[in-house]
Scaffold this motif. Structure first.
Motif: not given
Length: 157
Positions: A100-102, A119-126
């Motif tokens: 599990r990573a982000e 365009f888009n900014v955020g975080r991946y929750v993987d």
């Protein structure tokens, strides 16, 4: 704890994912995922409050392939390029089967006749699964910070 070789594979997964999208190699996108997977693009507020509503939500590699077909064969839009800037993944948890990573991300969009814009900014929750073919995303949540997306969301984040 994650060993160095596995961490290098994780970095490669993140880099290759971004490169495939930035190079408009959309047919490669589903191959980064396990057969049974989750891919969502969701506003931060909904994610943090546990609300299920997402801007995009797919639940299998087959659905991802359908999206690629739709984007490349049926959706008409002004062409644009994407450029992903992805932060170093932060490991949240590791076991024998999954990581599990982000990681933070920023996606820039450039239309051929216009200046580049954020365009888009955020975080991946993987959730990444160890498979015989290497590391694959079992779940990728693209949690974007704004409650709005400029125009429409065509390409994967």
């Amino acid at each position: 704890m994650i060993d160095f070789a596995t961490y290098q594979q994780l970095l490669t997964l993140y880099a290759d994912y971004a490169a495939a999208l930035d190079n408009n190699e959309l047919q490669k996108w589903p191959e980064f995922f396990t057969e049974e997977c989750v891919y969502k693009v969701q506003p931060r507020e909904n994610f943090e409050h546990g609300f299920p509503l997402a801007t995009l939500a797919f639940e299998s590699r087959g659905m991802l392939k359908d999206r690629v077909y739709g984007v490349t064969e049926t959706i008409f839009h002004d062409p644009y390029y994407q450029r992903h800037v992805v932060g170093v993944p932060r490991i949240l948890d590791v076991d024998a089967e999954r990581i599990r990573a982000e990681a933070n991300y920023a996606v820039f969009r450039t239309k051929p006749d216009d200046i580049t814009s954020v365009f888009n900014v955020g975080r991946y929750v993987d959730t990444i699964r160890r498979t015989n073919e290497g590391l694959k995303f079992e779940s990728r949540l693209c949690v974007f910070d704004s409650e709005m997306i400029a125009n429409s969301l065509i390409y994967p984040i």
